[in-house]
Design a protein around this motif. Structure first.
Motif, short mmCIF file in Angstrom:
data_model
loop_
_atom_site.label_atom_id
_atom_site.label_comp_id
_atom_site.label_asym_id
_atom_site.label_seq_id
_atom_site.Cartn_x
_atom_site.Cartn_y
_atom_site.Cartn_z
N ALA A 42 -1.59 -15.95 -12.19
CA ALA A 42 -2.66 -15.08 -11.91
C ALA A 42 -3.16 -15.20 -10.54
N LEU A 43 -3.19 -16.18 -9.93
CA LEU A 43 -3.72 -16.69 -8.44
C LEU A 43 -2.26 -16.01 -7.36
N TYR A 44 -1.08 -16.26 -7.87
CA TYR A 44 -0.07 -15.79 -7.21
C TYR A 44 -0.21 -14.16 -6.94
N LEU A 45 -0.49 -13.56 -8.29
CA LEU A 45 -0.34 -12.30 -8.22
C LEU A 45 -1.59 -11.55 -7.56
N LEU A 46 -2.72 -12.38 -7.44
CA LEU A 46 -3.87 -11.93 -6.52
C LEU A 46 -3.58 -12.23 -5.23
N MET A 47 -2.56 -13.27 -4.98
CA MET A 47 -2.27 -13.28 -3.26
C MET A 47 -1.49 -12.20 -3.11
N VAL A 48 -0.68 -11.79 -3.85
CA VAL A 48 0.18 -10.74 -3.57
C VAL A 48 -0.55 -9.28 -3.42
N LEU A 49 -1.40 -9.16 -4.07
CA LEU A 49 -2.58 -7.92 -4.21
C LEU A 49 -3.41 -7.96 -3.03
N PHE A 50 -4.18 -8.88 -2.57
CA PHE A 50 -5.22 -8.97 -1.91
C PHE A 50 -4.97 -9.58 -0.53
N GLY A 51 -3.83 -10.45 -0.44
CA GLY A 51 -3.31 -11.10 0.64
C GLY A 51 -3.04 -10.33 2.03
N LYS A 53 -4.02 -7.19 2.78
CA LYS A 53 -5.40 -6.87 3.27
C LYS A 53 -6.16 -7.75 4.19
N TRP A 54 -6.11 -9.00 3.63
CA TRP A 54 -6.73 -9.78 4.29
C TRP A 54 -6.19 -10.07 5.64
N ALA A 55 -4.68 -10.39 5.58
CA ALA A 55 -3.94 -10.87 6.65
C ALA A 55 -3.75 -9.65 7.82
N ALA A 56 -3.89 -8.59 7.16
CA ALA A 56 -3.70 -7.28 8.42
C ALA A 56 -4.91 -7.34 9.34
N ARG A 57 -6.09 -8.02 8.78
CA ARG A 57 -7.18 -8.02 9.91
C ARG A 57 -6.87 -9.12 11.17
N TYR A 58 -5.88 -9.83 10.85
CA TYR A 58 -5.47 -10.95 12.25
C TYR A 58 -4.04 -10.62 12.60
N LYS A 59 -3.91 -11.31 13.71
CA LYS A 59 -2.59 -11.07 14.43
C LYS A 59 -1.62 -11.85 13.49
#
Length: 268
Positions: A42-51, A53-59
């Motif tokens: 579940a943690l892995y799939l949450l990382m795939v789903l939301f990671g 979107k979060w990373a796109a805010r940074y270089k």
């Protein structure tokens, strides 16, 4: 904990085939409870789903040193798994075609069981591949094939170490760990930067190697099922069905990337 035939109730959860688990590995870390597997997945799939979107805010990050260290560690871990499975199975004179399961505490049998536990742990460590893609903004690499491969292999390896860390299971484990030694060697070299690109001409052959692995796996499983190998037939059949989509998905990946002249693309 209540028992119902071949099921065990954990709280309100019925646990299929609990009476068939391998007693040697039952209490090993992250093996006993299915909730550990469910939580990690579940943690892995949450990382795939939301990671992303979060990373796109940074270089995007380069992460060359972490990439190299992780890849090198995975080469060494898979080398250990391969050596243990290969040498212990040879010492026990295991049959390649069909090896019955043994729940034995002999030193070589325990080496095989321990190698399967490390094989299972290696699939958790491979989730870092996905994290690196996200942090480096390699969105194209974050494909259905990548996520399905990593998440499903994790579950399959848990099933193996919990129920069948013995017998003919060693065949697919030995092949897969060898392929991962080669694959992570490539990743380690690619992490060293542009100066090493000239040594990475064999990138396309990684996919060919994966396809060969699945083809050999299907042929081996087919003959084991046909001869009624003294391993759990359901386990063999599940593995056969499991490998078929990989042949299709990796075949499609190879055709899309190398079937026609395309610009050289980096894996990582």
């Amino acid at each position: 904990m209540a028992h119902h035939g071949n099921e065990t109730t954990i709280g309100s959860y019925r646990y299929p085939f609990e009476d068939l688990v391998d007693e040697r590995t039952r209490t090993w870390p992250l093996v006993e409870s299915p909730w550990n597997v469910a939580a990690i997945l579940a943690l892995y799939l949450l990382m795939v789903l939301f990671g992303p979107k979060w990373a796109a805010r940074y270089k995007p990050l380069q992460l060359r040193v972490p990439l190299f260290c992780h890849s090198l560690a995975m080469v060494l871990l898979n080398a250990h798994i391969w050596v243990e499975l290969f040498t212990a199975s040879r010492a026990l004179d295991y049959s390649f075609a069909c090896q019955p399961c043994r729940v034995s505490y002999s030193p070589h049998e325990m080496r095989i069981a321990a190698a399967f536990w490390w094989f299972y742990i290696s699939k958790i460590l491979e989730f870092a591949d996905t994290a690196f893609f996200i942090l480096r903004h390699k969105w194209r690499q974050l494909s259905f094939l990548h996520v399905y491969h990593h998440s499903s292999m994790f579950v399959m390896c848990w099933i193996t170490v919990k129920w069948l860390p013995t017998g003919s299971s060693y065949v697919l484990g030995t092949i897969n760990s060898l392929v991962h030694i080669i694959m992570y060697s490539y990743y380690a070299m690619s992490a060293l930067g542009p100066r090493f690109q000239k040594f990475l001409w064999w990138k396309r052959y990684l996919t060919v190697l994966q396809l060969i692995q699945f083809a050999v796996g299907l042929l081996w499983l087919g003959q084991a099922i046909a001869r009624g190998c003294a391993v759990d037939t359901g386990f063999l059949f599940v593995n056969f069905v499991y490998l078929v989509p990989f042949v299709i998905l990796f075949g499609r990946f190879y055709r899309n990337n190398y079937g026609t002249p395309v610009e050289s693309k980096k894996i990582k």
